[in-house]
Design a protein around this motif. Structure first.
Motif, PDB file in Angstrom:
ATOM      1  N   GLY A   1       0.815  -1.227   0.000  1.00 55.73           N
ATOM      2  CA  GLY A   1       0.000   0.000   0.000  1.00 55.73           C
ATOM      3  C   GLY A   1       0.838   1.261   0.000  1.00 55.73           C
ATOM      4  N   MET A   2       1.854   1.309   0.854  1.00 50.92           N
ATOM      5  CA  MET A   2       2.714   2.496   0.926  1.00 50.92           C
ATOM      6  C   MET A   2       3.561   2.631  -0.337  1.00 50.92           C
ATOM      7  N   SER A   3       4.043   1.497  -0.857  1.00 51.24           N
ATOM      8  CA  SER A   3       4.872   1.531  -2.067  1.00 51.24           C
ATOM      9  C   SER A   3       4.088   2.138  -3.227  1.00 51.24           C
ATOM     10  N   LYS A   4       2.824   1.755  -3.324  1.00 50.61           N
ATOM     11  CA  LYS A   4       1.954   2.256  -4.400  1.00 50.61           C
ATOM     12  C   LYS A   4       1.774   3.781  -4.274  1.00 50.61           C
ATOM     13  N   ARG A   5       1.588   4.230  -3.034  1.00 48.21           N
ATOM     14  CA  ARG A   5       1.362   5.667  -2.809  1.00 48.21           C
ATOM     15  C   ARG A   5       2.569   6.511  -3.180  1.00 48.21           C
ATOM     16  N   VAL A   6       3.751   5.978  -2.898  1.00 48.83           N
ATOM     17  CA  VAL A   6       4.946   6.825  -2.993  1.00 48.83           C
ATOM     18  C   VAL A   6       5.760   6.538  -4.263  1.00 48.83           C
ATOM     19  N   GLY A   7       5.420   5.447  -4.959  1.00 50.35           N
ATOM     20  CA  GLY A   7       6.085   5.174  -6.233  1.00 50.35           C
ATOM     21  C   GLY A   7       7.478   4.578  -6.106  1.00 50.35           C
ATOM     22  N   THR A   8       7.792   4.015  -4.952  1.00 39.89           N
ATOM     23  CA  THR A   8       9.042   3.281  -4.772  1.00 39.89           C
ATOM     24  C   THR A   8       8.777   2.218  -3.702  1.00 39.89           C
ATOM     25  N   THR A   9       9.631   1.203  -3.617  1.00 40.40           N
ATOM     26  CA  THR A   9       9.422   0.159  -2.606  1.00 40.40           C
ATOM     27  C   THR A   9       9.558   0.746  -1.209  1.00 40.40           C
ATOM     28  N   VAL A  10       8.587   0.462  -0.364  1.00 40.18           N
ATOM     29  CA  VAL A  10       8.649   0.914   1.030  1.00 40.18           C
ATOM     30  C   VAL A  10       8.815  -0.310   1.931  1.00 40.18           C
ATOM     31  N   TYR A  11       9.866  -0.263   2.769  1.00 35.67           N
ATOM     32  CA  TYR A  11      10.100  -1.313   3.757  1.00 35.67           C
ATOM     33  C   TYR A  11       9.761  -0.783   5.140  1.00 35.67           C
ATOM     34  N   LEU A  12       9.113  -1.619   5.933  1.00 37.04           N
ATOM     35  CA  LEU A  12       8.729  -1.259   7.301  1.00 37.04           C
ATOM     36  C   LEU A  12       9.609  -2.007   8.287  1.00 37.04           C
ATOM     37  N   LYS A  13      10.367  -1.271   9.099  1.00 38.70           N
ATOM     38  CA  LYS A  13      11.148  -1.905  10.164  1.00 38.70           C
ATOM     39  C   LYS A  13      10.253  -1.948  11.389  1.00 38.70           C
ATOM     40  N   MET A  14       9.771  -3.156  11.722  1.00 34.55           N
ATOM     41  CA  MET A  14       8.649  -3.306  12.653  1.00 34.55           C
ATOM     42  C   MET A  14       9.068  -3.310  14.127  1.00 34.55           C
ATOM     43  N   GLU A  15       9.493  -2.141  14.592  1.00 40.06           N
ATOM     44  CA  GLU A  15       9.885  -2.015  15.998  1.00 40.06           C
ATOM     45  C   GLU A  15       8.700  -2.143  16.949  1.00 40.06           C
ATOM     46  N   SER A  16       7.498  -2.048  16.385  1.00 43.97           N
ATOM     47  CA  SER A  16       6.280  -2.267  17.177  1.00 43.97           C
ATOM     48  C   SER A  16       6.217  -3.703  17.703  1.00 43.97           C
ATOM     49  N   ALA A  17       7.012  -4.598  17.115  1.00 45.54           N
ATOM     50  CA  ALA A  17       7.030  -6.010  17.531  1.00 45.54           C
ATOM     51  C   ALA A  17       7.984  -6.288  18.700  1.00 45.54           C
ATOM     52  N   GLN A  18       8.681  -5.256  19.195  1.00 48.57           N
ATOM     53  CA  GLN A  18       9.584  -5.464  20.333  1.00 48.57           C
ATOM     54  C   GLN A  18       8.798  -5.882  21.581  1.00 48.57           C
ATOM     55  N   PRO A  19       9.436  -6.624  22.506  1.00 48.15           N
ATOM     56  CA  PRO A  19       8.725  -7.065  23.722  1.00 48.15           C
ATOM     57  C   PRO A  19       8.091  -5.916  24.501  1.00 48.15           C
ATOM     58  N   SER A  20       8.717  -4.739  24.472  1.00 48.68           N
ATOM     59  CA  SER A  20       8.167  -3.599  25.223  1.00 48.68           C
ATOM     60  C   SER A  20       7.255  -2.747  24.351  1.00 48.68           C
ATOM     61  N   GLY A  21       7.081  -3.132  23.082  1.00 52.73           N
ATOM     62  CA  GLY A  21       6.190  -2.383  22.192  1.00 52.73           C
ATOM     63  C   GLY A  21       6.872  -1.307  21.369  1.00 52.73           C
ATOM     64  N   SER A  22       8.163  -1.033  21.623  1.00 49.32           N
ATOM     65  CA  SER A  22       8.831  -0.002  20.828  1.00 49.32           C
ATOM     66  C   SER A  22      10.340  -0.227  20.764  1.00 49.32           C
ATOM     67  N   PHE A  23      10.982   0.569  19.917  1.00 48.45           N
ATOM     68  CA  PHE A  23      12.438   0.521  19.712  1.00 48.45           C
ATOM     69  C   PHE A  23      13.237   0.773  20.981  1.00 48.45           C
ATOM     70  N   LYS A  24      12.627   1.416  21.984  1.00 48.03           N
ATOM     71  CA  LYS A  24      13.395   1.915  23.141  1.00 48.03           C
ATOM     72  C   LYS A  24      14.148   0.814  23.883  1.00 48.03           C
ATOM     73  N   ILE A  25      13.644  -0.412  23.769  1.00 45.39           N
ATOM     74  CA  ILE A  25      14.276  -1.521  24.481  1.00 45.39           C
ATOM     75  C   ILE A  25      15.708  -1.757  23.991  1.00 45.39           C
TER      76      ILE A  25
END
Length: 320
Positions: free
Chosen positions: A16-40
């Motif tokens: 969906g994001m790639s289509k909007r912006v016209g280039t491949t978009v990669y998501l680094k999923m820090e939301s998947a960390q045990p604490s819910g964010s990159f801060k860990i």
């Protein structure tokens, strides 16, 4: 041998994001960390180095510190402002932390954490302004580089900025993998924009108040190192602002398209694609066209659930 508390998170392609912006978009999923964010990443690294002999830690930014302390068998006192949702208090208590509510904004809570360090002899864990944190956060980029492989390099890295800890880590990570020339697009919401205010003023600025609903971006002053990086001629850091409404729209769209719920602070970064910031930067010649793959750091956040999302929708749509 140092124990890692963070996960090597997935790097996912977003159609969906790639289509909007016209280039491949990669998501680094820090939301998947045990604490819910990159801060860990940073907090885990710092606690490993500093808190081994500690009688307990005190921190003004919660979930990661509470999680790491529990894993290390240390008592944790987490000081948070009254603007924090009840669900955060509950999650912190579930991790075994003692929660203390002080003041209206993060800066007030942090002042209390520093006082407890003095009076109680606790190890203070800074939420964003410490070299060990940045070193820990830099692993987010080394993982991205490993996932993308030798022959691919991002056209830009897109991320949210609060106090500047993740930004410092990203810069150090880019340097470590030889990607210094990759532009960073740093997003904040209007009303929680201490980095943008500093960039515009050419000096560190302290905001009068945090008026954005993105409370997790809510430091009134950015860390000095992040400001110094913004002034460096060797780096390209583009500071941009979106409104709370754009950040909320990004949270809603991301939930629909990627089936992941993130907090408003993270929505600010996602709005770079959903609200056309990247396209505009290309039109202005500040990002190249065509653009190499875009890497979005989905920083996540633990202060969101459906009830909290409904509250934000009610508050933000009412103001507009």
């Amino acid at each position: 041998m140092q124990q890692h508390f963070h996960l090597n998170t997935p790097l996912l392609e977003s159609v969906g994001m790639s289509k909007r912006v016209g280039t491949t978009v990669y998501l680094k999923m820090e939301s998947a960390q045990p604490s819910g964010s990159f801060k860990i990443r940073g907090i885990g690294h710092l606690c490993q180095q500093m808190a081994k002999q500690s009688k307990g830690i005190v921190c003004s930014s919660g979930m990661a510190a509470a999680h790491v302390a529990r894993k290390m068998g240390l008592p944790a006192t987490i000081v948070i402002p009254s603007s924090s949702p009840q669900l955060v208090v509950q999650k912190l208590q579930d991790e075994g932390a003692t929660v203390k509510i002080t003041g209206k904004v993060w800066d007030d809570a942090n002042a209390e954490a520093l006082r407890l360090m003095e009076t109680e002899g606790l190890t203070y864990v800074p939420p964003f302004d410490h070299p060990l944190l940045w070193e820990g956060h830099s692993t987010v980029i080394t993982e991205i580089a490993a996932s993308m492989g030798q022959n691919q390099k991002p056209g830009a890295v897109v991320m949210s900025v609060g106090g500047g800890g993740l930004l410092c880590g990203v810069v150090q990570g880019l340097r470590a993998v030889g990607w210094e020339d990759v532009p960073i697009v740093a997003l904040e919401t209007v009303g929680a924009d201490c980095f943008n205010a500093a960039v515009k003023a050419g000096t560190i600025v302290t905001l009068d108040d945090i008026t954005s609903e993105a409370k997790c971006l809510g430091a009134k002053t950015v860390c000095r190192k992040a400001f110094e990086y913004s002034q460096s001629t060797e780096l390209s850091i583009i500071s941009e602002l979106v409104g709370d409404q754009q950040a909320l729209h990004a949270v809603e769209t991301f939930l629909d398209e990627e089936r992941v719920l993130v907090e408003l602070a993270c929505g600010a970064a996602l709005a770079a694609v959903y609200s056309g910031v990247i396209r505009r930067l290309q039109d202005e010649g500040r990002l190249p066209s065509p653009l190499g793959p875009l890497v979005m750091i989905v920083c996540g956040g633990s202060s969101i659930n459906m009830e909290q999302l409904a509250n934000l929708q009610h508050k933000i749509h009412r103001h507009t």
